[in-house]
Design an enzyme around this catalytic site. Structure first.
Site, PDB file in Angstrom:
ATOM      1  N   SER A  25     -22.752   7.640 -66.117  1.00 12.03           N
ATOM      2  CA  SER A  25     -22.925   6.829 -64.913  1.00 12.03           C
ATOM      3  C   SER A  25     -23.158   7.686 -63.678  1.00 12.03           C
ATOM      4  CB  SER A  25     -21.708   5.923 -64.710  1.00 12.03           C
ATOM      5  OG  SER A  25     -20.522   6.675 -64.604  1.00 12.03           O
ATOM      6  N   GLU A  46     -28.928  16.013 -70.962  1.00 14.90           N
ATOM      7  CA  GLU A  46     -28.017  15.087 -71.631  1.00 14.90           C
ATOM      8  C   GLU A  46     -28.349  15.057 -73.133  1.00 14.90           C
ATOM      9  OE1 GLU A  46     -25.510  12.857 -73.184  1.00 14.90           O
ATOM     10  OE2 GLU A  46     -25.236  13.158 -71.027  1.00 14.90           O
ATOM     11  N   GLN A  54     -18.395   2.178 -70.577  1.00 12.05           N
ATOM     12  CA  GLN A  54     -17.062   2.382 -71.111  1.00 12.05           C
ATOM     13  C   GLN A  54     -15.992   1.417 -70.578  1.00 12.05           C
ATOM     14  OE1 GLN A  54     -15.937   6.570 -71.263  1.00 12.05           O
ATOM     15  NE2 GLN A  54     -18.094   7.160 -71.337  1.00 12.05           N
ATOM     16  N   CYS A 172     -10.170   6.170 -66.188  1.00 18.84           N
ATOM     17  CA  CYS A 172      -9.585   4.835 -66.121  1.00 18.84           C
ATOM     18  C   CYS A 172      -8.091   4.883 -66.401  1.00 18.84           C
ATOM     19  CB  CYS A 172     -10.279   3.887 -67.090  1.00 18.84           C
ATOM     20  SG  CYS A 172      -9.859   2.153 -66.759  1.00 18.84           S
ATOM     21  N   ASP A 309     -16.011  12.106 -63.400  1.00 21.01           N
ATOM     22  CA  ASP A 309     -14.785  12.551 -64.049  1.00 21.01           C
ATOM     23  C   ASP A 309     -14.584  14.052 -63.998  1.00 21.01           C
ATOM     24  OD1 ASP A 309     -14.377   9.913 -64.650  1.00 21.01           O
ATOM     25  OD2 ASP A 309     -14.957  10.077 -66.759  1.00 21.01           O
ATOM     26  N   LYS A 317     -10.081   8.642 -61.793  1.00 23.13           N
ATOM     27  CA  LYS A 317     -11.404   8.835 -62.362  1.00 23.13           C
ATOM     28  C   LYS A 317     -11.886   7.505 -62.944  1.00 23.13           C
ATOM     29  CE  LYS A 317     -10.354  13.680 -63.444  1.00 23.13           C
ATOM     30  NZ  LYS A 317     -11.260  14.279 -62.456  1.00 23.13           N
ATOM     31  N   THR A 318     -12.688   6.788 -62.160  1.00 21.97           N
ATOM     32  CA  THR A 318     -13.170   5.471 -62.574  1.00 21.97           C
ATOM     33  C   THR A 318     -14.654   5.319 -62.256  1.00 21.97           C
ATOM     34  OG1 THR A 318     -12.759   4.384 -60.439  1.00 21.97           O
ATOM     35  CG2 THR A 318     -10.896   4.486 -61.993  1.00 21.97           C
ATOM     36  N   ALA A 320     -15.817   2.862 -60.616  1.00 23.48           N
ATOM     37  CA  ALA A 320     -15.892   2.413 -59.220  1.00 23.48           C
ATOM     38  C   ALA A 320     -15.906   3.597 -58.264  1.00 23.48           C
ATOM     39  CB  ALA A 320     -14.711   1.497 -58.910  1.00 23.48           C
ATOM     40  N   CYS A 352      -9.232   0.085 -59.919  1.00 24.44           N
ATOM     41  CA  CYS A 352      -8.715  -0.047 -61.276  1.00 24.44           C
ATOM     42  C   CYS A 352      -8.517  -1.528 -61.580  1.00 24.44           C
ATOM     43  CB  CYS A 352      -7.396   0.713 -61.415  1.00 24.44           C
ATOM     44  SG  CYS A 352      -6.825   0.793 -63.124  1.00 24.44           S
TER      45      CYS A 352
END
Length: 409
Positions: A25, A46, A54, A172, A309, A317-318, A320, A352
């Site tokens: 993302s 990648e 996820q 998350c 992350d 670490k999200t 959002a 979260c």
């Protein structure tokens, strides 16, 4: 959006204007924003041919979403005009401004965006790598195991269920306890919760880092009769014996717990090659990349930015968080490319979505100062709502695929 050159015809020679390491993302969002700003020489490194959404894996493990809805071909999310090198990055020489790839090739860059994500350290707990995915042990943190979580929850009618949370930073941070609530609510509806002992092992001194939401989650856990072990972590697993060791860091004691179902979350860290790179933050035991917490620029290498992350930032670490970080990185990178100082600032916003039942959710949004920053200020953010659950299940996925990954949101 379709991928441009395949790995076989992607040129490695010459200097690439912008190299983005990571097609998750964070990497895709930044690449999309740079393309929208007119940058034409962007190379994405990648190795995977699958892109995963996820955040839905918790609902997959809770029997509320199919795994198939969380994946798309990687090529379909890469912005038009971005060169895709389907190889792994294995080293960075920040002084020479080069990236070494699997297979031994090197490529040069003018500007580098670090977004390779986080590493699941299954071997970080003795016995976990051997146990996960077998017998009654599962984890929503890997797509191959998430559907198994639901199978085990459905089959359980009595015994002991244990849900663990590692002591490291993790993606998350609420996910380890969300699946406990989904499972407990399912067992309650099946009228078997009274025959199931539910244990939630959390390494922190509270249920959640923001006190107001922590107080709500304490009530949620009490509602289901969940035993919460604070300041504790799983330090060993014996899959054959169906036993795990819980270490209480408050008093230094260890306890052996038998289990009939174990949802285990592994310790997490930066990828090994990142830990060994000159970009790793010496202050991070897990080797995350150093970055100014507001500009997201590396403190020693002014042509390097980090987000997602892998960045060593004092926030959760999200996805959002990535949504707020991507425009800051893209904006600051454009300014630096044009000889200006970076002016865009990230305030630590993260979110979260705390699923507390099979049809209820809290949306915890806050910044670096742990100050609540609600997107919907007229709604009480400390109340469990069905509307929030519907937003997570059905609203956020299209926002992700069609807004965030395309650089529109």
């Amino acid at each position: 959006m379709a991928a441009t050159p395949s790995p076989s015809d992607a040129p490695l020679d010459g200097r690439h204007r912008v190299v983005v390491i990571g097609g998750g993302s964070a990497g895709i969002s930044v690449a999309a924003r740079l393309r929208r700003a007119g940058i034409t020489d962007i190379t994405l490194i990648e190795p995977s041919d699958t892109h995963w959404y996820q955040p839905l894996w918790t609902l997959v493990g809770g029997g509320q979403a199919p795994l198939s809805g969380t994946r798309r071909p990687e090529g379909s999310v890469i912005p038009d005009g971005v060169r895709w090198i389907r190889r792994r990055a294995v080293a960075v020489d920040a002084e020479a401004r080069t990236v070494r790839l699997s297979g031994g090739d090197h490529l040069s860059y003018e500007f580098l965006v670090m977004a390779p994500g986080i590493q699941l350290d299954w071997n970080g707990v003795p016995g976990l790598a051997e146990a996960v995915g077998h017998d009654v042990v599962s984890s929503n943190y890997a797509p191959e195991y998430a559907p198994r979580t639901w199978d085990l929850i459905k089959r359980m009618r009595s015994g002991t269920a244990v849900f663990t949370h590692p002591a490291t930073p993790l993606k998350c941070g609420g996910a380890p306890q969300k699946i406990a609530y989904l499972a407990a609510d399912h067992w309650r509806r099946q009228k078997v919760l009274g025959d199931i002992r539910v244990v939630l092992v959390i390494p922190d001194p509270a249920m959640f880092k923001v006190p107001a939401w922590s107080q709500v989650l304490e009530k949620v856990a009490a509602r289901y009769g969940i035993e919460v072990r604070l300041r504790s972590e799983m330090t060993a697993v014996d899959g054959d014996a169906r036993e795990l060791t819980v270490t209480d860091h408050a008093n230094g004691t260890k306890e052996t717990l038998g289990y009939d179902f174990l949802h285990a979350v592994p310790p997490q860290s930066a990828p090994d090659w990142v830990k060994e790179s000159p970009l790793a933050d010496p202050a991070s035991p897990q080797g995350f990349v150093a970055a100014d917490k507001h500009t997201l620029r590396h403190p020693l290498h002014d042509n390097v930015f980090a987000l997602g992350d892998v960045a060593n930032l004092p926030t959760s670490k999200t996805g959002a968080a990535v949504r707020k970080q991507a425009p800051v990185v893209a904006g600051n990178l454009l300014e630096v490319m044009n000889g200006r100082s970076p002016s865009h600032r990230y305030d630590g916003y993260t979110s979260c979505p705390l699923v507390t039942a099979r049809d209820r959710m809290l949306l915890a949004e806050f910044d670096y100062d742990l100050k609540p920053t609600p997107t919907f200020p007229l709604l009480d953010p400390f109340k469990e709502r069905r509307s929030m659950w519907l937003f997570k299940r059905y609203g956020l996925p299209p926002v992700y695929w069609h807004g965030m990954l395309t650089g529109r949101l």
